[in-house]
Design a protein around this motif. Structure first.
Motif, PDB file in Angstrom:
ATOM      1  N   ALA A  44      46.263   9.710 -69.534  1.00  0.00           N
ATOM      2  CA  ALA A  44      47.609  10.100 -69.939  1.00  0.00           C
ATOM      3  C   ALA A  44      47.670  11.600 -70.144  1.00  0.00           C
ATOM      4  CB  ALA A  44      47.974   9.382 -71.246  1.00  0.00           C
ATOM      5  N   PRO A  45      48.811  12.231 -69.785  1.00  0.00           N
ATOM      6  CA  PRO A  45      48.908  13.690 -69.883  1.00  0.00           C
ATOM      7  C   PRO A  45      48.578  14.230 -71.274  1.00  0.00           C
ATOM      8  CG  PRO A  45      50.776  12.779 -68.677  1.00  0.00           C
ATOM      9  CD  PRO A  45      50.014  11.619 -69.235  1.00  0.00           C
ATOM     10  N   ASN A  46      48.895  13.462 -72.334  1.00  0.00           N
ATOM     11  CA  ASN A  46      48.629  13.971 -73.669  1.00  0.00           C
ATOM     12  C   ASN A  46      47.215  13.673 -74.145  1.00  0.00           C
ATOM     13  OD1 ASN A  46      49.089  11.227 -73.815  1.00  0.00           O
ATOM     14  ND2 ASN A  46      50.078  11.309 -75.833  1.00  0.00           N
ATOM     15  N   ARG A  47      46.438  12.924 -73.344  1.00  0.00           N
ATOM     16  CA  ARG A  47      45.049  12.634 -73.685  1.00  0.00           C
ATOM     17  C   ARG A  47      44.180  12.814 -72.450  1.00  0.00           C
ATOM     18  NH1 ARG A  47      44.100   9.246 -78.502  1.00  0.00           N
ATOM     19  NH2 ARG A  47      42.087   8.938 -77.513  1.00  0.00           N
ATOM     20  N   PRO A  48      44.039  14.024 -71.943  1.00  0.00           N
ATOM     21  CA  PRO A  48      43.236  14.237 -70.746  1.00  0.00           C
ATOM     22  C   PRO A  48      41.770  13.939 -71.002  1.00  0.00           C
ATOM     23  CG  PRO A  48      43.789  16.331 -71.760  1.00  0.00           C
ATOM     24  CD  PRO A  48      44.562  15.283 -72.496  1.00  0.00           C
ATOM     25  N   ALA A  49      41.073  13.472 -69.961  1.00  0.00           N
ATOM     26  CA  ALA A  49      39.645  13.217 -70.087  1.00  0.00           C
ATOM     27  C   ALA A  49      38.920  14.522 -70.383  1.00  0.00           C
ATOM     28  CB  ALA A  49      39.117  12.583 -68.795  1.00  0.00           C
ATOM     29  N   ALA A  50      37.876  14.427 -71.190  1.00  0.00           N
ATOM     30  CA  ALA A  50      37.080  15.606 -71.528  1.00  0.00           C
ATOM     31  C   ALA A  50      35.806  15.620 -70.701  1.00  0.00           C
ATOM     32  CB  ALA A  50      36.741  15.604 -73.017  1.00  0.00           C
ATOM     33  N   LEU A  51      35.321  16.813 -70.409  1.00  0.00           N
ATOM     34  CA  LEU A  51      34.042  16.974 -69.719  1.00  0.00           C
ATOM     35  C   LEU A  51      32.945  16.919 -70.774  1.00  0.00           C
ATOM     36  CD1 LEU A  51      32.584  17.523 -67.052  1.00  0.00           C
ATOM     37  CD2 LEU A  51      32.782  19.970 -67.546  1.00  0.00           C
ATOM     38  N   GLY A  52      32.405  15.745 -70.990  1.00  0.00           N
ATOM     39  CA  GLY A  52      31.376  15.542 -71.991  1.00  0.00           C
ATOM     40  C   GLY A  52      31.878  14.617 -73.088  1.00  0.00           C
ATOM     41  N   PRO A  53      30.971  14.143 -73.955  1.00  0.00           N
ATOM     42  CA  PRO A  53      29.542  14.460 -73.922  1.00  0.00           C
ATOM     43  C   PRO A  53      28.735  13.646 -72.915  1.00  0.00           C
ATOM     44  CG  PRO A  53      30.011  13.066 -75.790  1.00  0.00           C
ATOM     45  CD  PRO A  53      31.338  13.378 -75.165  1.00  0.00           C
ATOM     46  N   LEU A  54      29.278  12.511 -72.441  1.00  0.00           N
ATOM     47  CA  LEU A  54      28.500  11.632 -71.565  1.00  0.00           C
ATOM     48  C   LEU A  54      28.841  11.771 -70.093  1.00  0.00           C
ATOM     49  CD1 LEU A  54      28.591   8.381 -73.742  1.00  0.00           C
ATOM     50  CD2 LEU A  54      26.827  10.155 -73.670  1.00  0.00           C
ATOM     51  N   GLY A  55      30.002  12.332 -69.794  1.00  0.00           N
ATOM     52  CA  GLY A  55      30.430  12.451 -68.413  1.00  0.00           C
ATOM     53  C   GLY A  55      31.864  12.915 -68.367  1.00  0.00           C
ATOM     54  N   TYR A  56      32.596  12.432 -67.360  1.00  0.00           N
ATOM     55  CA  TYR A  56      34.020  12.753 -67.242  1.00  0.00           C
ATOM     56  C   TYR A  56      34.743  11.468 -66.902  1.00  0.00           C
ATOM     57  CZ  TYR A  56      38.429  14.763 -65.750  1.00  0.00           C
ATOM     58  OH  TYR A  56      39.765  15.050 -65.630  1.00  0.00           O
ATOM     59  N   GLY A  57      35.530  10.956 -67.839  1.00  0.00           N
ATOM     60  CA  GLY A  57      36.203   9.687 -67.621  1.00  0.00           C
ATOM     61  C   GLY A  57      35.189   8.584 -67.364  1.00  0.00           C
ATOM     62  N   ALA A  58      35.410   7.814 -66.295  1.00  0.00           N
ATOM     63  CA  ALA A  58      34.517   6.705 -65.960  1.00  0.00           C
ATOM     64  C   ALA A  58      33.221   7.161 -65.309  1.00  0.00           C
ATOM     65  CB  ALA A  58      35.236   5.724 -65.033  1.00  0.00           C
ATOM     66  N   LEU A  59      33.153   8.412 -64.875  1.00  0.00           N
ATOM     67  CA  LEU A  59      31.939   8.934 -64.242  1.00  0.00           C
ATOM     68  C   LEU A  59      30.986   9.424 -65.323  1.00  0.00           C
ATOM     69  CD1 LEU A  59      30.619   9.583 -61.475  1.00  0.00           C
ATOM     70  CD2 LEU A  59      31.501  11.909 -61.750  1.00  0.00           C
ATOM     71  N   ARG A  60      29.800   8.854 -65.390  1.00  0.00           N
ATOM     72  CA  ARG A  60      28.830   9.189 -66.425  1.00  0.00           C
ATOM     73  C   ARG A  60      27.581   9.810 -65.820  1.00  0.00           C
ATOM     74  NH1 ARG A  60      30.084   6.988 -71.470  1.00  0.00           N
ATOM     75  NH2 ARG A  60      32.316   6.583 -71.468  1.00  0.00           N
ATOM     76  N   LEU A  61      27.013  10.761 -66.528  1.00  0.00           N
ATOM     77  CA  LEU A  61      25.730  11.309 -66.127  1.00  0.00           C
ATOM     78  C   LEU A  61      24.709  10.184 -66.034  1.00  0.00           C
ATOM     79  CD1 LEU A  61      25.481  14.533 -68.334  1.00  0.00           C
ATOM     80  CD2 LEU A  61      25.957  14.426 -65.881  1.00  0.00           C
ATOM     81  N   GLY A  62      23.851  10.250 -65.026  1.00  0.00           N
ATOM     82  CA  GLY A  62      22.802   9.261 -64.864  1.00  0.00           C
ATOM     83  C   GLY A  62      23.209   8.021 -64.098  1.00  0.00           C
ATOM     84  N   MET A  63      24.486   7.880 -63.736  1.00  0.00           N
ATOM     85  CA  MET A  63      24.898   6.700 -62.977  1.00  0.00           C
ATOM     86  C   MET A  63      24.153   6.644 -61.652  1.00  0.00           C
ATOM     87  SD  MET A  63      29.021   6.450 -63.662  1.00  0.00           S
ATOM     88  CE  MET A  63      29.203   4.833 -62.911  1.00  0.00           C
ATOM     89  N   THR A  64      23.735   5.440 -61.280  1.00  0.00           N
ATOM     90  CA  THR A  64      22.971   5.240 -60.056  1.00  0.00           C
ATOM     91  C   THR A  64      23.889   4.869 -58.895  1.00  0.00           C
ATOM     92  OG1 THR A  64      22.667   2.877 -60.476  1.00  0.00           O
ATOM     93  CG2 THR A  64      21.047   4.395 -61.451  1.00  0.00           C
ATOM     94  N   ALA A  65      23.312   4.865 -57.696  1.00  0.00           N
ATOM     95  CA  ALA A  65      24.075   4.472 -56.516  1.00  0.00           C
ATOM     96  C   ALA A  65      24.602   3.049 -56.668  1.00  0.00           C
ATOM     97  CB  ALA A  65      23.200   4.591 -55.276  1.00  0.00           C
ATOM     98  N   ARG A  66      23.798   2.165 -57.252  1.00  0.00           N
ATOM     99  CA  ARG A  66      24.230   0.781 -57.455  1.00  0.00           C
ATOM    100  C   ARG A  66      25.440   0.727 -58.379  1.00  0.00           C
ATOM    101  NH1 ARG A  66      21.778  -4.172 -56.956  1.00  0.00           N
ATOM    102  NH2 ARG A  66      19.788  -3.180 -56.424  1.00  0.00           N
ATOM    103  N   GLN A  67      25.418   1.531 -59.440  1.00  0.00           N
ATOM    104  CA  GLN A  67      26.533   1.547 -60.380  1.00  0.00           C
ATOM    105  C   GLN A  67      27.792   2.159 -59.764  1.00  0.00           C
ATOM    106  OE1 GLN A  67      24.328   3.658 -63.420  1.00  0.00           O
ATOM    107  NE2 GLN A  67      24.346   1.864 -64.757  1.00  0.00           N
ATOM    108  N   LEU A  68      27.609   3.115 -58.852  1.00  0.00           N
ATOM    109  CA  LEU A  68      28.744   3.780 -58.220  1.00  0.00           C
ATOM    110  C   LEU A  68      29.358   2.951 -57.110  1.00  0.00           C
ATOM    111  CD1 LEU A  68      27.156   7.311 -58.079  1.00  0.00           C
ATOM    112  CD2 LEU A  68      29.285   6.766 -59.244  1.00  0.00           C
ATOM    113  N   ARG A  69      28.550   2.114 -56.470  1.00  0.00           N
ATOM    114  CA  ARG A  69      29.026   1.364 -55.309  1.00  0.00           C
ATOM    115  C   ARG A  69      30.152   0.428 -55.704  1.00  0.00           C
ATOM    116  NH1 ARG A  69      24.275  -0.245 -53.734  1.00  0.00           N
ATOM    117  NH2 ARG A  69      23.919   1.702 -52.628  1.00  0.00           N
ATOM    118  N   GLY A  70      31.207   0.435 -54.905  1.00  0.00           N
ATOM    119  CA  GLY A  70      32.348  -0.422 -55.164  1.00  0.00           C
ATOM    120  C   GLY A  70      33.452   0.252 -55.949  1.00  0.00           C
ATOM    121  N   GLY A  71      33.196   1.465 -56.431  1.00  0.00           N
ATOM    122  CA  GLY A  71      34.215   2.201 -57.167  1.00  0.00           C
ATOM    123  C   GLY A  71      34.953   3.168 -56.258  1.00  0.00           C
TER     124      GLY A  71
END
Length: 203
Positions: free
Chosen positions: A64-91
């Motif tokens: 939502a425009p009034n609650r933009p995703a933040a860069l950190g601490p774990l990632g950006y939105g649904a994209l997280r640091l450390g995600m594997t190819a298996r976790q990314l597949r299908g998204g």
């Protein structure tokens, strides 16, 4: 960019891929180039989709425009640091852009935040999974830091920031496994990335 090394230089529009230079520096676009690279970890010419249940993924809904995703601490939105190819597949979060070279790192863009030619927004490491997410498209950290932020504001937000050979870095509040990597020029942030502390994709 040489075949053997993938490095990055961030700009307000993305991370320029440069040969022999790293850490998210900004050269104003001079010397940006890409080179021959090997097979990608996820598929550089495909469009990876997030979630692998075999069903059509739900339409991507931006924050939502009034609650933009933040860069950190774990990632950006649904994209997280450390995600594997298996976790990314299908998204549908990433668009393949640069195939992984000898380092095993491939370059992607967030679908919602495309970057210019010669740039990437995300690095995927064959060894670590999602290793780097660059601040593009106006992204800011939870502390309000983004490309263009003045140095004084950065120091207030991250008093433990340290300067290094290829830029500065700061611990990520709430994630001891990550760091913010910054380039500064003219008293302002010219590049910002959320990195795994042990990332192996750029200097």
């Amino acid at each position: 960019m040489r075949r053997s090394v993938i490095v990055a230089a961030g700009t307000a529009a993305g991370a320029l891929l440069l040969a022999g230079c790293g850490g998210g520096g900004d050269d104003g676009g001079k010397g940006a180039k890409t080179g021959a690279v090997s097979a990608p970890a996820i598929g550089a010419t495909s469009t990876p989709r997030f979630g692998g249940n075999g069903r059509q993924p739900a339409p991507h809904r931006p924050a939502a425009p009034n609650r933009p995703a933040a860069l950190g601490p774990l990632g950006y939105g649904a994209l997280r640091l450390g995600m594997t190819a298996r976790q990314l597949r299908g998204g549908d979060l990433l668009v393949g852009k640069v195939r992984g070279g000898a380092t095993g790192c491939a370059g992607y863009d967030l679908r919602a935040h495309p970057t210019p030619k010669g740039s990437v927004g995300v690095y995927y490491s064959r060894r670590l999974g999602i290793a780097t997410i660059f601040a593009v498209g106006g992204m800011r950290t939870p502390q309000g830091i983004g490309v263009g932020s003045p140095l004084a504001q950065v120091k207030r937000a991250y008093p433990k920031m340290v300067n290094g050979v290829n830029g500065a870095s700061a611990p990520v509040p709430g994630n001891p496994k990550a760091v913010y990597s910054l380039m500064l020029a003219g008293g302002r942030v010219t590049s910002l990335a959320l990195d795994l502390a042990k990332q192996d994709c750029h200097n």
